[in-house]
Write an enzyme that holds these catalytic residues in place. Structure first.
Site, PDB file in Angstrom:
ATOM      1  N   LYS A  13      38.628  47.695  38.983  1.00  0.00           N
ATOM      2  CA  LYS A  13      39.669  47.500  40.002  1.00  0.00           C
ATOM      3  C   LYS A  13      40.801  48.518  39.824  1.00  0.00           C
ATOM      4  O   LYS A  13      41.256  49.115  40.793  1.00  0.00           O
ATOM      5  CB  LYS A  13      40.264  46.080  39.928  1.00  0.00           C
ATOM      6  CG  LYS A  13      39.273  44.974  40.250  1.00  0.00           C
ATOM      7  CD  LYS A  13      39.962  43.629  40.379  1.00  0.00           C
ATOM      8  CE  LYS A  13      40.617  43.126  39.099  1.00  0.00           C
ATOM      9  NZ  LYS A  13      39.650  42.817  38.001  1.00  0.00           N
ATOM     10  N   ARG A  88      44.564  35.295  41.515  1.00  0.00           N
ATOM     11  CA  ARG A  88      43.476  34.932  40.602  1.00  0.00           C
ATOM     12  C   ARG A  88      43.178  33.436  40.630  1.00  0.00           C
ATOM     13  O   ARG A  88      42.295  32.979  39.908  1.00  0.00           O
ATOM     14  CB  ARG A  88      43.860  35.322  39.175  1.00  0.00           C
ATOM     15  CG  ARG A  88      43.369  36.708  38.747  1.00  0.00           C
ATOM     16  CD  ARG A  88      43.977  36.954  37.384  1.00  0.00           C
ATOM     17  NE  ARG A  88      43.225  37.765  36.495  1.00  0.00           N
ATOM     18  CZ  ARG A  88      43.512  39.047  36.230  1.00  0.00           C
ATOM     19  NH1 ARG A  88      44.464  39.671  36.877  1.00  0.00           N
ATOM     20  NH2 ARG A  88      42.818  39.699  35.327  1.00  0.00           N
ATOM     21  N   ARG A 127      36.621  50.946  26.980  1.00  0.00           N
ATOM     22  CA  ARG A 127      37.781  51.371  27.778  1.00  0.00           C
ATOM     23  C   ARG A 127      38.997  51.665  26.892  1.00  0.00           C
ATOM     24  O   ARG A 127      39.311  50.923  25.975  1.00  0.00           O
ATOM     25  CB  ARG A 127      38.145  50.262  28.774  1.00  0.00           C
ATOM     26  CG  ARG A 127      39.411  50.548  29.562  1.00  0.00           C
ATOM     27  CD  ARG A 127      39.539  49.660  30.764  1.00  0.00           C
ATOM     28  NE  ARG A 127      40.055  48.340  30.471  1.00  0.00           N
ATOM     29  CZ  ARG A 127      40.374  47.443  31.405  1.00  0.00           C
ATOM     30  NH1 ARG A 127      40.183  47.725  32.683  1.00  0.00           N
ATOM     31  NH2 ARG A 127      40.835  46.264  31.065  1.00  0.00           N
ATOM     32  N   ARG A 158      43.211  47.955  24.673  1.00  0.00           N
ATOM     33  CA  ARG A 158      43.898  46.680  24.880  1.00  0.00           C
ATOM     34  C   ARG A 158      43.293  45.630  23.956  1.00  0.00           C
ATOM     35  O   ARG A 158      42.078  45.544  23.832  1.00  0.00           O
ATOM     36  CB  ARG A 158      43.724  46.221  26.338  1.00  0.00           C
ATOM     37  CG  ARG A 158      44.673  46.873  27.285  1.00  0.00           C
ATOM     38  CD  ARG A 158      44.350  46.581  28.730  1.00  0.00           C
ATOM     39  NE  ARG A 158      44.107  45.181  29.055  1.00  0.00           N
ATOM     40  CZ  ARG A 158      43.886  44.741  30.291  1.00  0.00           C
ATOM     41  NH1 ARG A 158      43.885  45.584  31.304  1.00  0.00           N
ATOM     42  NH2 ARG A 158      43.670  43.472  30.527  1.00  0.00           N
ATOM     43  N   ARG A 169      37.776  35.867  28.954  1.00  0.00           N
ATOM     44  CA  ARG A 169      38.344  36.235  30.264  1.00  0.00           C
ATOM     45  C   ARG A 169      37.300  36.052  31.371  1.00  0.00           C
ATOM     46  O   ARG A 169      37.628  35.663  32.490  1.00  0.00           O
ATOM     47  CB  ARG A 169      38.855  37.680  30.234  1.00  0.00           C
ATOM     48  CG  ARG A 169      40.145  37.831  29.427  1.00  0.00           C
ATOM     49  CD  ARG A 169      40.412  39.265  29.035  1.00  0.00           C
ATOM     50  NE  ARG A 169      40.712  40.118  30.161  1.00  0.00           N
ATOM     51  CZ  ARG A 169      40.593  41.449  30.138  1.00  0.00           C
ATOM     52  NH1 ARG A 169      40.165  42.067  29.045  1.00  0.00           N
ATOM     53  NH2 ARG A 169      40.907  42.164  31.198  1.00  0.00           N
TER      54      ARG A 169
HETATM   55  P1  AMP Z   1      44.476  42.550  34.025  1.00  0.00           P
HETATM   56  O1  AMP Z   1      45.117  43.808  33.562  1.00  0.00           O
HETATM   57  O2  AMP Z   1      44.484  42.407  35.514  1.00  0.00           O
HETATM   58  O3  AMP Z   1      43.107  42.345  33.427  1.00  0.00           O
HETATM   59  O4  AMP Z   1      45.398  41.344  33.468  1.00  0.00           O
HETATM   60  C1  AMP Z   1      45.589  41.169  32.088  1.00  0.00           C
HETATM   61  C2  AMP Z   1      46.054  39.748  31.804  1.00  0.00           C
HETATM   62  O5  AMP Z   1      47.290  39.502  32.490  1.00  0.00           O
HETATM   63  C3  AMP Z   1      45.124  38.660  32.280  1.00  0.00           C
HETATM   64  O6  AMP Z   1      44.071  38.378  31.367  1.00  0.00           O
HETATM   65  C4  AMP Z   1      46.095  37.491  32.434  1.00  0.00           C
HETATM   66  O7  AMP Z   1      46.436  36.952  31.175  1.00  0.00           O
HETATM   67  C5  AMP Z   1      47.340  38.167  32.976  1.00  0.00           C
HETATM   68  N1  AMP Z   1      47.338  38.217  34.465  1.00  0.00           N
HETATM   69  C6  AMP Z   1      47.273  39.321  35.268  1.00  0.00           C
HETATM   70  N2  AMP Z   1      47.295  38.983  36.563  1.00  0.00           N
HETATM   71  C7  AMP Z   1      47.357  37.615  36.590  1.00  0.00           C
HETATM   72  C8  AMP Z   1      47.378  36.648  37.634  1.00  0.00           C
HETATM   73  N3  AMP Z   1      47.332  37.016  38.936  1.00  0.00           N
HETATM   74  N4  AMP Z   1      47.443  35.340  37.284  1.00  0.00           N
HETATM   75  C9  AMP Z   1      47.506  34.951  36.005  1.00  0.00           C
HETATM   76  N5  AMP Z   1      47.468  35.809  34.974  1.00  0.00           N
HETATM   77  C10 AMP Z   1      47.401  37.136  35.249  1.00  0.00           C
END
Ligand code: AMP
Length: 217
Positions: A13, A88, A127, A158, A169
């Site tokens: 994404k 989400r 990554r 990360r 996740r």
């Molecule tokens: P991402 O970089 O999009 O994979 O997000 C990393 C982490 O941020 C996720 O595993 C969640 O802990 C938190 N996070 C990001 N976006 C959301 C969301 N829309 N709702 C809840 N937690 C989020």
């Protein structure tokens, strides 16, 4: 062009968002990036979010909805944005629809990118991200160094990209986020794209999906 990029972690994404930003000069709104920045700066939001993120869980709805409501008000963002990693959960999706209505924002489409689970674990294990410019790499592109080839910044993995947390996740995605597919399909806004291809080809599929859909452009 106002787009939601949707899919499990690791489907690309963020990478696709960056290509769409170049194409449409959109604002890239990634809740993950915003939260990581808040954690780095130890803001009250960051302190609240950190434990959830470290464990691979979702940050509570009211926290991320509040964050999006703050970001989605300026006029330039309202006209042209790519949402990456939000919504989400169903409450987030409903809150977003209410916000769009309140601000008279038209959504062009929800791009759903799908990739097999084990491929996701493999991709995220490989990554790496740059702390300086935010670029995304695979280990093989870095030829053994931790220096960003684009800006010279430090490249890192990360914590939540390590296989055990990725599996957690993915489990969270299945339970809390996957139901959004039906939510957006039921309102005729879902555009599905197969993410099991090279980055450039997936980008072409994303554009094809946007241009093919009569409501998207
Ligand atoms: P991402 O970089 O999009 O994979 O997000 C990393 C982490 O941020 C996720 O595993 C969640 O802990 C938190 N996070 C990001 N976006 C959301 C969301 N829309 N709702 C809840 N937690 C989020």
């Amino acid at each position: 062009m106002n787009i939601i990029l949707f899919g499990p972690p690791g489907v690309g994404k963020g990478t696709q968002a960056k290509l769409l930003v170049e194409e449409f000069h959109s604002a890239h709104i990634s809740t993950g990036d915003l939260l990581r920045e808040a954690v780095k700066n130890k803001t009250p939001l960051g302190l609240k979010a950190k434990t959830f993120m470290d464990a691979g869980n979702l940050v509570p709805d009211e926290v991320v909805i509040g964050l999006i409501e703050e970001v989605l008000t300026p006029d330039d963002v309202r006209r042209n944005f790519i949402l990456d990693g939000f919504p989400r959960t169903l409450p987030q999706a409903r809150a977003l629809d209410a916000l769009f209505e309140r601000l008279h924002i038209a959504l062009n489409g929800v791009i759903s990118i799908q990739v097999d689970g084990e491929e996701i674990v493999r991709r995220l294990d490989q990554r790496r991200l740059c702390r300086g410019c935010g670029s995304i790499f695979t280990i093989s592109q870095l030829t053994g160094t931790s220096v960003c080839p684009k800006c010279g910044g430090e490249v890192y993995q990360r914590d939540d990209d390590k296989p055990d947390t990725v599996r957690r996740r993915l489990d969270v995605y299945d339970r809390q986020t996957r139901p959004l597919i039906d939510f957006y399909r039921a309102t005729d806004r879902l555009l599905s794209v197969n993410g099991m291809h090279q980055v450039a080809y997936v980008h072409k599929l994303v554009l094809d999906a946007l241009y093919r859909d009569r409501t998207a452009i």
